[in-house]
Design a protein around this motif. Structure first.
Motif, PDB file in Angstrom:
ATOM      1  N   ILE A  28       0.129  -8.498   8.750  1.00 52.66           N
ATOM      2  CA  ILE A  28       0.532  -7.450   7.807  1.00 52.66           C
ATOM      3  C   ILE A  28      -0.689  -6.666   7.348  1.00 52.66           C
ATOM      4  O   ILE A  28      -1.830  -7.119   7.472  1.00 52.66           O
ATOM      5  CB  ILE A  28       1.265  -8.039   6.587  1.00 52.66           C
ATOM      6  CG1 ILE A  28       0.352  -8.982   5.795  1.00 52.66           C
ATOM      7  CG2 ILE A  28       2.544  -8.747   7.008  1.00 52.66           C
ATOM      8  CD1 ILE A  28       0.943  -9.457   4.473  1.00 52.66           C
ATOM      9  N   GLY A  29      -0.445  -5.471   6.811  1.00 46.49           N
ATOM     10  CA  GLY A  29      -1.520  -4.634   6.308  1.00 46.49           C
ATOM     11  C   GLY A  29      -1.969  -5.057   4.919  1.00 46.49           C
ATOM     12  O   GLY A  29      -1.169  -5.509   4.098  1.00 46.49           O
ATOM     13  N   GLY A  30      -3.273  -4.911   4.655  1.00 46.58           N
ATOM     14  CA  GLY A  30      -3.837  -5.185   3.335  1.00 46.58           C
ATOM     15  C   GLY A  30      -4.312  -3.912   2.678  1.00 46.58           C
ATOM     16  O   GLY A  30      -4.138  -2.808   3.213  1.00 46.58           O
ATOM     17  N   ASN A  31      -4.938  -4.032   1.517  1.00 45.79           N
ATOM     18  CA  ASN A  31      -5.375  -2.837   0.796  1.00 45.79           C
ATOM     19  C   ASN A  31      -6.527  -2.114   1.480  1.00 45.79           C
ATOM     20  O   ASN A  31      -6.728  -0.916   1.268  1.00 45.79           O
ATOM     21  CB  ASN A  31      -5.765  -3.192  -0.647  1.00 45.79           C
ATOM     22  CG  ASN A  31      -6.904  -4.168  -0.730  1.00 45.79           C
ATOM     23  OD1 ASN A  31      -6.791  -5.299  -0.254  1.00 45.79           O
ATOM     24  ND2 ASN A  31      -8.020  -3.771  -1.329  1.00 45.79           N
ATOM     25  N   LEU A  43       3.783  -6.723  13.931  1.00 46.29           N
ATOM     26  CA  LEU A  43       2.806  -6.029  13.102  1.00 46.29           C
ATOM     27  C   LEU A  43       3.562  -5.206  12.057  1.00 46.29           C
ATOM     28  O   LEU A  43       4.447  -4.418  12.401  1.00 46.29           O
ATOM     29  CB  LEU A  43       1.941  -5.122  13.979  1.00 46.29           C
ATOM     30  CG  LEU A  43       0.670  -4.518  13.402  1.00 46.29           C
ATOM     31  CD1 LEU A  43      -0.284  -5.595  12.914  1.00 46.29           C
ATOM     32  CD2 LEU A  43      -0.014  -3.638  14.454  1.00 46.29           C
ATOM     33  N   ARG A  44       3.216  -5.402  10.795  1.00 46.85           N
ATOM     34  CA  ARG A  44       3.826  -4.642   9.705  1.00 46.85           C
ATOM     35  C   ARG A  44       2.714  -4.065   8.843  1.00 46.85           C
ATOM     36  O   ARG A  44       2.133  -4.754   8.009  1.00 46.85           O
ATOM     37  CB  ARG A  44       4.751  -5.539   8.863  1.00 46.85           C
ATOM     38  CG  ARG A  44       5.958  -6.094   9.634  1.00 46.85           C
ATOM     39  CD  ARG A  44       6.933  -5.001  10.024  1.00 46.85           C
ATOM     40  NE  ARG A  44       8.102  -5.519  10.710  1.00 46.85           N
ATOM     41  CZ  ARG A  44       8.225  -5.561  12.039  1.00 46.85           C
ATOM     42  NH1 ARG A  44       7.224  -5.138  12.819  1.00 46.85           N
ATOM     43  NH2 ARG A  44       9.334  -6.020  12.597  1.00 46.85           N
ATOM     44  N   GLY A  45       2.436  -2.771   9.051  1.00 44.77           N
ATOM     45  CA  GLY A  45       1.337  -2.146   8.323  1.00 44.77           C
ATOM     46  C   GLY A  45       1.706  -1.697   6.931  1.00 44.77           C
ATOM     47  O   GLY A  45       0.939  -1.853   5.985  1.00 44.77           O
ATOM     48  N   GLY A  46       2.889  -1.108   6.783  1.00 47.77           N
ATOM     49  CA  GLY A  46       3.347  -0.629   5.486  1.00 47.77           C
ATOM     50  C   GLY A  46       4.807  -0.980   5.289  1.00 47.77           C
ATOM     51  O   GLY A  46       5.480  -1.488   6.189  1.00 47.77           O
ATOM     52  N   VAL A  47       5.302  -0.689   4.097  1.00 47.34           N
ATOM     53  CA  VAL A  47       6.684  -1.016   3.769  1.00 47.34           C
ATOM     54  C   VAL A  47       7.612   0.048   4.340  1.00 47.34           C
ATOM     55  O   VAL A  47       7.424   1.246   4.117  1.00 47.34           O
ATOM     56  CB  VAL A  47       6.865  -1.128   2.245  1.00 47.34           C
ATOM     57  CG1 VAL A  47       8.331  -1.335   1.888  1.00 47.34           C
ATOM     58  CG2 VAL A  47       6.031  -2.282   1.709  1.00 47.34           C
ATOM     59  N   PHE A  54       0.498  -4.886   1.647  1.00 48.68           N
ATOM     60  CA  PHE A  54      -0.001  -4.461   0.343  1.00 48.68           C
ATOM     61  C   PHE A  54       0.751  -3.226  -0.136  1.00 48.68           C
ATOM     62  O   PHE A  54       1.004  -2.293   0.609  1.00 48.68           O
ATOM     63  CB  PHE A  54      -1.498  -4.142   0.417  1.00 48.68           C
ATOM     64  CG  PHE A  54      -2.046  -3.599  -0.877  1.00 48.68           C
ATOM     65  CD1 PHE A  54      -2.300  -4.457  -1.943  1.00 48.68           C
ATOM     66  CD2 PHE A  54      -2.289  -2.250  -1.032  1.00 48.68           C
ATOM     67  CE1 PHE A  54      -2.786  -3.968  -3.148  1.00 48.68           C
ATOM     68  CE2 PHE A  54      -2.784  -1.753  -2.236  1.00 48.68           C
ATOM     69  CZ  PHE A  54      -3.025  -2.613  -3.286  1.00 48.68           C
ATOM     70  N   LEU A  55       1.099  -3.251  -1.422  1.00 51.85           N
ATOM     71  CA  LEU A  55       1.777  -2.121  -2.062  1.00 51.85           C
ATOM     72  C   LEU A  55       0.950  -1.651  -3.246  1.00 51.85           C
ATOM     73  O   LEU A  55       0.656  -2.436  -4.152  1.00 51.85           O
ATOM     74  CB  LEU A  55       3.159  -2.540  -2.562  1.00 51.85           C
ATOM     75  CG  LEU A  55       4.325  -2.479  -1.576  1.00 51.85           C
ATOM     76  CD1 LEU A  55       5.564  -3.105  -2.210  1.00 51.85           C
ATOM     77  CD2 LEU A  55       4.615  -1.054  -1.164  1.00 51.85           C
ATOM     78  N   SER A  56       0.571  -0.381  -3.264  1.00 54.91           N
ATOM     79  CA  SER A  56      -0.071   0.178  -4.446  1.00 54.91           C
ATOM     80  C   SER A  56       1.005   0.417  -5.506  1.00 54.91           C
ATOM     81  O   SER A  56       2.201   0.287  -5.244  1.00 54.91           O
ATOM     82  CB  SER A  56      -0.763   1.499  -4.096  1.00 54.91           C
ATOM     83  OG  SER A  56       0.208   2.481  -3.759  1.00 54.91           O
TER      84      SER A  56
END
Length: 382
Positions: free
Chosen positions: A80-83, A104-108, A134-136
């Motif tokens: 998954i993607g991080g910040n 692979l999951r980069g964003g939501v 990661f979610l801002s």
């Protein structure tokens, strides 16, 4: 089933101008070697594959090769993607990842089902993984809205939003004969930071309580904090930590990956496996005389010099410690803000007088530095 949990690779990291590319190759080779030896059913990479949102071709090549090599061990691989990652760029790699058998999951994404991954081990153990990149703050609000969970109000906190999103992703964690897993890239209240995280994303406004994870989860694999640690929660919650020390604030961390053995009807058994391929980071302190007598330790060095600042001091220390990436006056010798130093009056005073006041306030009484300032000032005023 057996899970190898790793995170926070930070490929592409440059430390004080020093590339870590060769270290990353060795470290990821070590992670792959552990996967070959342990034969996990599932590898989870819980975010921050890269150190920057615009990774170099070399960094991209290293990450994709590492993921491919992990998949070739026979394990399912989910990352998954991080910040630090560019979620959209990671999602652009999804066609390649799917062809390689990698999730692979980069964003939501708008469809929450895309973040719920089902699998079966070679021995027939069924598992389900809720994968939350990661979610801002603003994207957390958007995720709540597009999942149509409830009206997103401006006064709701980041933790409220993430709790709702995770509740949606894990609402299927009710089947008794399946292993339920969560992976996310976030900060949990009460966890210990490891020195390498961006402050903006580890402050309390971005922290969530462990209660956002369901008690029906068999294991929660987290990324973001670089120190390997267990977090007290309603289910087994753990940070794997980074497999190498990202900066000098992490020099005491034990770099490792986490191995988890768990079943639908058996509690998670967790152990750390060290990864020791990276060059160690060390801090050295002392006067110039003490440093002259010292034997330079192995690794990249940060040197705190217990001397008053003067021209040429850095060069002398660098000659003694060629592998020093950072040389500073020991912070204990520097005056603290508001310690009673007089604030210089600026009106009607020359740059030379103001600079002399500044040097005095910093305990820096060196005619050579004043002479260099005078030369620079003359150049500017010509």
């Amino acid at each position: 089933m057996k899970i190898l949990h790793t995170s926070d690779w930070h490929v592409g990291k440059v430390l004080k101008g020093q590339s870590r590319a060769e270290e990353h190759k060795q470290v990821l080779a070590g992670v792959i070697e552990i996967a070959h030896a342990e034969r996990p059913d599932l590898v989870i990479v819980a975010g921050d594959l890269y150190d920057t949102a615009a990774p170099s071709p070399e960094a991209t090549r290293l990450v994709t090769r590492a993921l491919t090599a992990l998949r070739r061990t026979g394990a399912d691989v989910v990352a998954i993607g991080g910040n630090h990652d560019n979620g959209h760029a990671l999602d652009a790699l999804r066609p390649w990842a799917e062809a390689a058998g990698i999730t692979l999951r980069g964003g939501v994404r708008e469809n929450p089902a895309e973040h719920v991954i089902d699998g079966v081990t070679a021995d027939g153990e069924r598992w389900q993984l809720a994968a939350l990149p990661f979610l801002s703050q603003r994207y957390a609000v958007r995720a709540v809205e597009m999942y149509d969970l409830t009206a997103a109000e401006a006064t709701q906190t980041y933790a409220d939003h993430l709790g709702r999103v995770l509740a949606k992703l894990t609402e299927g964690f009710t089947e008794p004969d399946r292993v339920h897993l969560v992976t996310a890239h976030l900060t949990v209240v009460g966890a210990t930071t490891g020195g390498g995280e961006r402050d903006a994303h580890t402050v309390l406004g971005y922290a969530v309580p462990a209660s956002v994870f369901p008690g029906t989860a068999h294991y929660v694999a987290l990324g973001h904090l670089h120190r390997s640690q267990r977090v007290i929660g309603p289910c087994p919650v753990r940070y794997s930590g980074s497999p190498l020390a990202v900066d000098f604030g992490e020099q005491e961390n034990v770099c490792s990956v986490t191995l988890v053995e768990v079943g639908a009807h058996s509690a998670a058994r967790i152990r750390e496996v060290p990864v020791a391929a990276a060059v160690p980071l060390r801090t050295v302190r002392g006067t110039l005389a003490q440093l002259t007598e010292a034997t330079p330790p192995e690794g990249w060095l940060r040197v705190f010099v217990r001397e008053q600042p003067r021209a040429g001091l850095r060069e002398e220390v660098q000659e003694l410690f060629p592998r020093a990436l950072e040389i500073r006056i020991d912070p204990e010798l520097l005056p603290t803000p508001g310690s009673g130093t007089r604030v210089a009056q600026r009106a009607g005073r020359s740059p030379r007088e103001l600079f002399a006041d500044y040097l005095g306030s910093r305990g820096h009484d060196d005619d050579g530095v004043r002479d260099l300032f005078d030369e620079l000032l003359e150049e500017v005023e010509r």
